[in-house]
Scaffold this motif. Structure first.
Motif, PDB file in Angstrom:
ATOM      1  N   LEU A  32     -11.236 -24.897  -7.828  1.00  0.00           N
ATOM      2  CA  LEU A  32     -10.059 -24.135  -8.255  1.00  0.00           C
ATOM      3  C   LEU A  32     -10.322 -22.630  -8.214  1.00  0.00           C
ATOM      4  O   LEU A  32     -11.462 -22.191  -8.357  1.00  0.00           O
ATOM      5  CB  LEU A  32      -9.667 -24.581  -9.659  1.00  0.00           C
ATOM      6  N   PRO A  33      -9.260 -21.871  -8.029  1.00  0.00           N
ATOM      7  CA  PRO A  33      -9.419 -20.414  -7.885  1.00  0.00           C
ATOM      8  C   PRO A  33     -10.011 -19.771  -9.138  1.00  0.00           C
ATOM      9  O   PRO A  33      -9.796 -20.244 -10.245  1.00  0.00           O
ATOM     10  CB  PRO A  33      -7.983 -19.914  -7.689  1.00  0.00           C
ATOM     11  N   MET A  34     -10.747 -18.700  -8.938  1.00  0.00           N
ATOM     12  CA  MET A  34     -11.224 -17.964 -10.106  1.00  0.00           C
ATOM     13  C   MET A  34     -10.236 -16.865 -10.478  1.00  0.00           C
ATOM     14  O   MET A  34     -10.195 -16.408 -11.602  1.00  0.00           O
ATOM     15  CB  MET A  34     -12.609 -17.403  -9.872  1.00  0.00           C
ATOM     16  N   ARG A  35      -9.462 -16.403  -9.471  1.00  0.00           N
ATOM     17  CA  ARG A  35      -8.410 -15.452  -9.792  1.00  0.00           C
ATOM     18  C   ARG A  35      -7.378 -15.480  -8.668  1.00  0.00           C
ATOM     19  O   ARG A  35      -7.489 -16.288  -7.752  1.00  0.00           O
ATOM     20  CB  ARG A  35      -8.973 -14.046  -9.981  1.00  0.00           C
ATOM     21  N   TYR A  36      -6.402 -14.600  -8.753  1.00  0.00           N
ATOM     22  CA  TYR A  36      -5.310 -14.609  -7.783  1.00  0.00           C
ATOM     23  C   TYR A  36      -4.994 -13.199  -7.342  1.00  0.00           C
ATOM     24  O   TYR A  36      -5.261 -12.231  -8.048  1.00  0.00           O
ATOM     25  CB  TYR A  36      -4.055 -15.230  -8.401  1.00  0.00           C
ATOM     26  N   GLU A  37      -4.429 -13.117  -6.146  1.00  0.00           N
ATOM     27  CA  GLU A  37      -3.879 -11.839  -5.718  1.00  0.00           C
ATOM     28  C   GLU A  37      -2.379 -11.998  -5.588  1.00  0.00           C
ATOM     29  O   GLU A  37      -1.902 -13.019  -5.110  1.00  0.00           O
ATOM     30  CB  GLU A  37      -4.500 -11.442  -4.376  1.00  0.00           C
ATOM     31  N   ASP A  38      -1.680 -10.986  -6.024  1.00  0.00           N
ATOM     32  CA  ASP A  38      -0.227 -11.067  -5.970  1.00  0.00           C
ATOM     33  C   ASP A  38       0.265 -10.401  -4.699  1.00  0.00           C
ATOM     34  O   ASP A  38       0.330  -9.179  -4.609  1.00  0.00           O
ATOM     35  CB  ASP A  38       0.373 -10.400  -7.212  1.00  0.00           C
ATOM     36  N   GLU A  39       0.585 -11.198  -3.700  1.00  0.00           N
ATOM     37  CA  GLU A  39       1.128 -10.655  -2.454  1.00  0.00           C
ATOM     38  C   GLU A  39       2.606 -10.984  -2.340  1.00  0.00           C
ATOM     39  O   GLU A  39       3.167 -10.977  -1.263  1.00  0.00           O
ATOM     40  CB  GLU A  39       0.363 -11.242  -1.256  1.00  0.00           C
ATOM     41  N   THR A  40       3.191 -11.318  -3.486  1.00  0.00           N
ATOM     42  CA  THR A  40       4.596 -11.750  -3.429  1.00  0.00           C
ATOM     43  C   THR A  40       5.564 -10.572  -3.483  1.00  0.00           C
ATOM     44  O   THR A  40       6.748 -10.743  -3.253  1.00  0.00           O
ATOM     45  CB  THR A  40       4.934 -12.687  -4.607  1.00  0.00           C
ATOM     46  N   LYS A  41       5.042  -9.408  -3.819  1.00  0.00           N
ATOM     47  CA  LYS A  41       5.945  -8.260  -3.978  1.00  0.00           C
ATOM     48  C   LYS A  41       5.499  -7.098  -3.105  1.00  0.00           C
ATOM     49  O   LYS A  41       4.303  -6.885  -2.906  1.00  0.00           O
ATOM     50  CB  LYS A  41       5.913  -7.754  -5.427  1.00  0.00           C
ATOM     51  N   ILE A  42       6.492  -6.344  -2.615  1.00  0.00           N
ATOM     52  CA  ILE A  42       6.178  -5.089  -1.946  1.00  0.00           C
ATOM     53  C   ILE A  42       6.721  -3.953  -2.806  1.00  0.00           C
ATOM     54  O   ILE A  42       7.846  -4.014  -3.301  1.00  0.00           O
ATOM     55  CB  ILE A  42       6.801  -5.059  -0.545  1.00  0.00           C
ATOM     56  N   VAL A  43       5.882  -2.951  -3.004  1.00  0.00           N
ATOM     57  CA  VAL A  43       6.267  -1.830  -3.859  1.00  0.00           C
ATOM     58  C   VAL A  43       6.553  -0.633  -2.960  1.00  0.00           C
ATOM     59  O   VAL A  43       5.803  -0.385  -2.013  1.00  0.00           O
ATOM     60  CB  VAL A  43       5.109  -1.513  -4.823  1.00  0.00           C
ATOM     61  N   PRO A  44       7.647   0.099  -3.220  1.00  0.00           N
ATOM     62  CA  PRO A  44       7.893   1.316  -2.442  1.00  0.00           C
ATOM     63  C   PRO A  44       6.711   2.283  -2.576  1.00  0.00           C
ATOM     64  O   PRO A  44       6.132   2.398  -3.652  1.00  0.00           O
ATOM     65  CB  PRO A  44       9.148   1.913  -3.094  1.00  0.00           C
ATOM     66  N   ILE A  45       6.344   2.921  -1.482  1.00  0.00           N
ATOM     67  CA  ILE A  45       5.159   3.787  -1.480  1.00  0.00           C
ATOM     68  C   ILE A  45       5.234   4.842  -2.585  1.00  0.00           C
ATOM     69  O   ILE A  45       4.264   5.111  -3.296  1.00  0.00           O
ATOM     70  CB  ILE A  45       4.979   4.451  -0.092  1.00  0.00           C
TER      71      ILE A  45
END
Ligand code: ADP
Ligand code: MG
Length: 686
Positions: A32-45
């Protein structure tokens, strides 16, 4: 449930996965994962630049791409969206990357946003070239514990493939899931690999999410089931019925100069009942330092001898074994019992003589060190094995003694320990043992007063030692522990001995350490026991078992270098008689935080169970018992400290399943063990 297939990944990847212990599809799915990355959102620069300081994902078109050489060769790429521009800096890069990130390309970059000299930038972001409108992932991206040569991409693919192949049926009965409000297996596992973007991320990271709870429960249940099964398997083996509590037992009790405490009587009863059974006892006798375990073990031995069998007692050090030998022989020989003595340091002729006594059955009780488990030692009729300070022996050593029975019978086993095991640990590591506890000290012991004293007041302490000795009390002076070098430790012990002997010319000072020949050691110990030596300078060889009731002052130098349980064991050498006892912990300031905590604990309590509890708090279960013994070793997800309630539930469910051996229950047990332990169950049996 069918056995899982191995993955069909290429050989090299397969062997790299195997190194992580990932051999079957189920292994992969339970990685199982030890952590996660959130690639579900794009933030304006612009927003990312304003908020800065953490990891963001942005998307834009490349508007600049250049290689600079100051201060060193690097690739600078700028991207732009409707709101602003951001610099991406790559220190290591390939020519292909320079081409790939040419002007006009659309890319998604994810990294920590820093404010550098030229404004906001990301150094070495992870990135992807995308088409406009490319869909975003809908779940968080897992980051797995990885090994050398295994990228996240490879792991993610291997795990995703395995997830398509495994049997997802739930191995925990519906009724249990409902009662405990447990999540089902499949959704829990899927959530942990691919958490939806609105998941409570905090609960995931803290491993308190219901999905984690389910994994921990499953894991603990597997542990309990396998330990209980090992216990059942043991019950199917035959052991000698040691039925007789006869003449010897009775004469022995009569001859004792004291009455057994209530706690001793209770555990004697428990042991007696076990020894009468036709399957091997495996009982752990716990009792704080000085609680009187030896006499209990001698009574067990008497029962074996009364029943026509031999008993063997094994101790971890020569000093301790010798002491048991002297004490028990003094009790037993007048009653007509033949006691043999066996250690590695005996001369060849003496050894051969001991072997003969043991093999012919003439020796009814054999006391010694691990020399007892040599192949050359053959018992005529071994009925009971007693292991003192069991935690000092390897599992293998204990097993060897167990194999020394005859006629296909396995001898009973009594293990003794003064290292109290906190409840949760006992339930996991010792789930396959019966446990007896002596929770009461013999009467008439006066409490030990413990003080911590700065090393620079050593002279005052020497004066105090002098005064105590003149009052007829005896003193242990424990030399500093020097873990890095035994030679240095020896040298320090010798120096300490010399300075103390010089400072106390009117007293007899003795020295005992691990390098002395056994005979020399014995001479010193005898002189101390006889009261001829007033001050005994010692290394930690006296840590276990040494019993000289008249010794009532102990000085421990550089106490800050010792662990809690070691200090507790050492201190247990005093306070054995009726004189008020004192333990002085000399320390070198300044003290670190942990050392301070330890010394404070020592001052505050002499209760071994309380000390063990605090030790566990300071060190964690792995170090507390040694990783392998702690039961934590086989737990990947559950934490013995925080998940105690799950341990208890798992134990109850395991007990219920194994007690009601319906075909359904047995199928549940098999499926659950196969899923969680695969081929690893053997490891647990020891
Ligand atoms: P441990 O549990 O640390 O091995 P021991 O068996 O060495 O403790 O016992 C410590 C001391 O207490 C010994 O001197 C032993 O003879 C004595 N002792 C044991 N039981 C009793 C009792 N019921 N009453 C008085 N003294 C006892
Ligand atoms: Mg003991």
């Amino acid at each position: 449930m069918p056995a899982s297939n191995t993955t069909s990944a290429p050989k090299t990847i397969e062997s790299k996965l195997a190194r992580l212990g990932l051999r079957t599809d189920m292994d992969l799915v339970l990685h199982l994962p030890m952590r996660y990355e959130d690639e579900t959102k794009i933030v304006p620069i612009r927003e990312a630049c304003m908020r800065g300081g953490q990891t963001w994902q942005v998307e834009g078109l490349v508007v600049k791409n250049e290689i600079t050489y100051k201060p060193r060769r690097q690739l600078l790429v700028s991207i732009q969206d409707d709101t602003g521009e951001l610099l991406l800096r790559f220190m290591n890069f390939y020519g292909s990357q320079v081409k790939q990130l040419s002007e006009g390309v659309r890319m998604r970059a994810r990294g920590e946003l820093k404010h550098g000299f030229f404004g906001a930038e990301m150094v070495h972001p992870t990135y992807k070239v995308v088409n406009e409108g490319a869909p975003l992932p809908t779940s968080l991206t897992p980051v797995y514990p990885a090994g050398e040569g295994l990228s996240q991409t490879i792991l993610r693919r291997a795990i995703a493939d395995a997830m398509r192949r495994i049997d997802w049926s739930d191995t925990v009965p519906e009724a249990v899931r409902a009662r405990m409000r447990l999540m089902d297996f499949a959704p829990a596992v899927k959530l942990l690999h691919y958490p939806p973007k609105d998941v409570d991320e905090h609960a995931l990271v803290e491993r308190s999410h219901p999905a984690w709870e389910r994994m921990k429960f499953d894991e603990l249940l597997a542990q309990q089931l396998s330990l209980k099964r090992a216990q059942q398997a043991r019950r199917e083996k035959g052991a000698p019925h040691l039925r007789a509590v006869g003449a010897l037992s009775e004469a022995f009790l009569q001859a004792l100069p004291f009455r057994l405490t209530n706690a001793q009587q209770r555990v004697v009863k428990e042991i007696r009942a076990d020894l009468r059974e036709g399957y091997p006892m495996q009982r752990l006798l716990q009792g704080d330092v000085g609680s009187g375990k030896t006499v209990v073990s001698a009574l067990a031995a008497a029962q074996a001898i009364d029943s026509g069998y031999q008993a063997a007692l094994m101790a971890p050090t020569e000093i301790l074994a010798e002491q048991h030998f002297r004490k028990i022989a003094a009790w037993m020989e007048p009653l007509g019992v033949k006691v043999a003595w066996l250690t590695g340091s005996l001369k060849k002729k003496e050894k051969t003589a001991a072997y003969e006594l043991i093999e012919s059955g003439e020796a009814q009780l054999v006391i010694g060190t691990h020399a007892l488990i040599q192949d050359t030692v053959q018992f005529a009729k071994l009925g009971l094995v007693i292991v003192d300070e069991q935690h000092r022996f390897g599992v293998g050593q204990r097993l060897t003694l167990r194999n020394k029975g005859s006629d296909g019978l396995v001898p009973h086993q009594l293990m003794m320990s003064a290292t109290p095991i906190p409840r949760t640990l006992a339930m996991t590591y010792y789930a396959d043992l019966e446990v007896s506890v002596i929770d009461e000290l013999p009467p008439g012991r006066s409490p030990i007063v413990t003080r911590a004293i700065d090393q620079n007041r050593r002279d005052e302490v020497i004066d105090r030692v002098h005064a105590a000795a003149l009052e007829g009390r005896q003193v242990y002076w424990v030399c500093p522990l020097i873990e890095e070098s035994e030679a240095l430790q020896l040298q320090t012990a010798t120096e300490t001995y010399e300075t103390l002997a010089a400072a106390l010319p009117d007293l007899q000072v003795g020295l005992v350490h691990g390098r002395l020949k056994p005979a020399e050691k014995q001479m010193v110990m005898d002189a101390f026991a006889a009261g001829e030596v007033h001050v005994l300078v010692a290394t930690t060889v006296i840590e276990v078992g040494v019993d000289v009731p008249n010794a009532s002052l102990m000085v421990i130098e550089h106490a800050e270098r010792f662990g809690l349980s070691q200090l507790h064991q050492l201190r247990g050498r005093v306070g054995r008689g009726s004189a008020a006892s004192v333990c002085l912990l000399l320390y070198q300031s300044p003290l670190g935080q942990v050392a301070k905590q330890r010394l404070m604990t020592m001052r505050e309590t002499t209760d071994g169970f309380e000390i063990a509890r605090r030790d566990l708090e300071i060190r964690g279960p792995g170090e507390f018992l040694g990783a392998r013994q702690s039961g934590q070793a086989m737990l990947r997800f559950a934490d013995l400290e925080t998940d105690q309630w799950l341990v208890e539930r798992a134990r109850d469910v395991a007990q219920h399943l194994l007690q009601h051996e319906t075909p359904d229950n047995m199928a549940v047990v098999d499926a659950h063990l196969a899923r969680w332990l695969g081929g690893r169950e053997e490891f647990l049996k020891v």
